[in-house]
Motif scaffolding. Structure first.
Motif, PDB file in Angstrom:
ATOM      1  N   HIS A 167      30.911  -6.789  -3.404  1.00  0.00           N
ATOM      2  CA  HIS A 167      30.660  -5.571  -2.606  1.00  0.00           C
ATOM      3  C   HIS A 167      32.203  -5.449  -1.682  1.00  0.00           C
ATOM      4  O   HIS A 167      31.786  -4.453  -0.720  1.00  0.00           O
ATOM      5  CB  HIS A 167      29.486  -6.760  -2.024  1.00  0.00           C
ATOM      6  N   SER A 168      33.279  -6.240  -1.320  1.00  0.00           N
ATOM      7  CA  SER A 168      34.211  -5.419  -0.623  1.00  0.00           C
ATOM      8  C   SER A 168      35.143  -5.412  -1.464  1.00  0.00           C
ATOM      9  O   SER A 168      36.562  -4.064  -1.921  1.00  0.00           O
ATOM     10  CB  SER A 168      34.628  -6.595   0.282  1.00  0.00           C
ATOM     11  N   TRP A 169      35.028  -5.999  -2.909  1.00  0.00           N
ATOM     12  CA  TRP A 169      36.243  -5.693  -3.790  1.00  0.00           C
ATOM     13  C   TRP A 169      37.895  -5.647  -3.689  1.00  0.00           C
ATOM     14  O   TRP A 169      38.466  -6.330  -4.949  1.00  0.00           O
ATOM     15  CB  TRP A 169      35.563  -3.924  -4.601  1.00  0.00           C
TER      16      TRP A 169
END
Length: 265
Positions: A167-169
């Motif tokens: 989700h932040s990657w």
């Protein structure tokens, strides 16, 4: 050695049966053109395709380790599907989910695992805790164990909350080497006293070949650059590399789990 070559069937959704409103992303029971009922997870819901990817990789990793997992299939949703749905929220969800979604075979008659009723042996508890530490699955708590008893056997479900790094990657390398602090809330942690033994076994079973074969199942349609900002093959490489790095660093999450267990008991 037998080549590991997982495959997923593709079905076409023919009937929306009922929503499962206990799920935050409004999964549903649906019927497909093979005549079976499935728990359908929608690409247009909540966390979108990232939740589907986590469900796919997490479920098939679990299956490769010998856990009982309902069959996972790709579920195609036609543009005409759901036009007669009266509920506007559901109709919007169906419209946003046209194309390839993910579904799990519906285990009719299954009952929710209750840790107060069913006590798992120490080896099985340790195996499940190890799996969830590897996947960074935050959703196996007393409040929501995501396990079912079906035909007197334990089945694992719902791995969509795994791999929260994506989700932040950008910092996936750091996440891969982190302890899994949320293990302190794991429903099976008190019985998981054989983690070192399980670690030795599973690090042999879960090979790079299996990891790459599972990651290769992710459809290109879920890895579009609007979501990931990188080409599909690069996204698959990161998922595989994350798992390989985490597998090489299991001592980090095992120590965290053992410390959390000592604190709880």
């Amino acid at each position: 050695m037998t080549e590991f070559n997982p495959e997923l069937r593709t079905v076409n959704v023919t009937r929306y049966v009922t929503p499962l409103r206990e799920g935050g992303s409004l999964p549903a029971i649906a019927e497909a053109d093979d005549g079976f009922l499935y728990v359908l997870k929608f690409r247009g819901a909540g966390q979108g395709v990232k939740s589907l990817i986590a469900e796919l990789i997490g479920g098939e990793i679990a299956r490769s380790l010998g856990f009982k997992i309902p069959e996972i299939v790709f579920a195609n949703l036609d543009t005409a599907f759901g036009r007669t749905e009266a509920d506007e929220e559901i109709q919007d969800l169906l419209k946003a989910s046209v194309g390839l979604n993910l579904a799990m075979h519906f285990l009719s008659g299954a009952i929710t695992f209750d840790p107060a009723v069913t006590i798992l042996n120490e080896k099985l508890a340790s195996q499940i805790v190890w799996l969830d530490c590897l996947l960074m699955n935050v959703d196996r708590t007393a409040r929501n164990a995501n396990m079912l008893i079906w035909h007197k056997e334990l089945w694992l479900i719902d791995h969509g909350a795994s791999f929260y790094f994506h989700h932040s990657w950008q910092n996936w390398e750091d996440y891969a080497k982190k302890p899994f602090v949320q293990v302190k809330d794991h429903v099976l942690l008190p019985n998981a006293n054989r983690l070192n033994e399980v670690d030795q076994e599973y690090r042999t079973v879960l090979t790079s070949e299996k990891i790459w074969a599972i990651v290769s199942l992710i459809p290109d349609a879920w890895l579009n650059e609007e979501v990931f900002d990188i080409p599909a093959d690069e996204a698959r490489r990161i998922y595989a590399s994350f798992l390989e790095t985490r597998l090489a660093s299991t001592d980090i999450f095992i120590k965290e789990a053992q410390h959390a267990r000592e604190t709880r008991i």
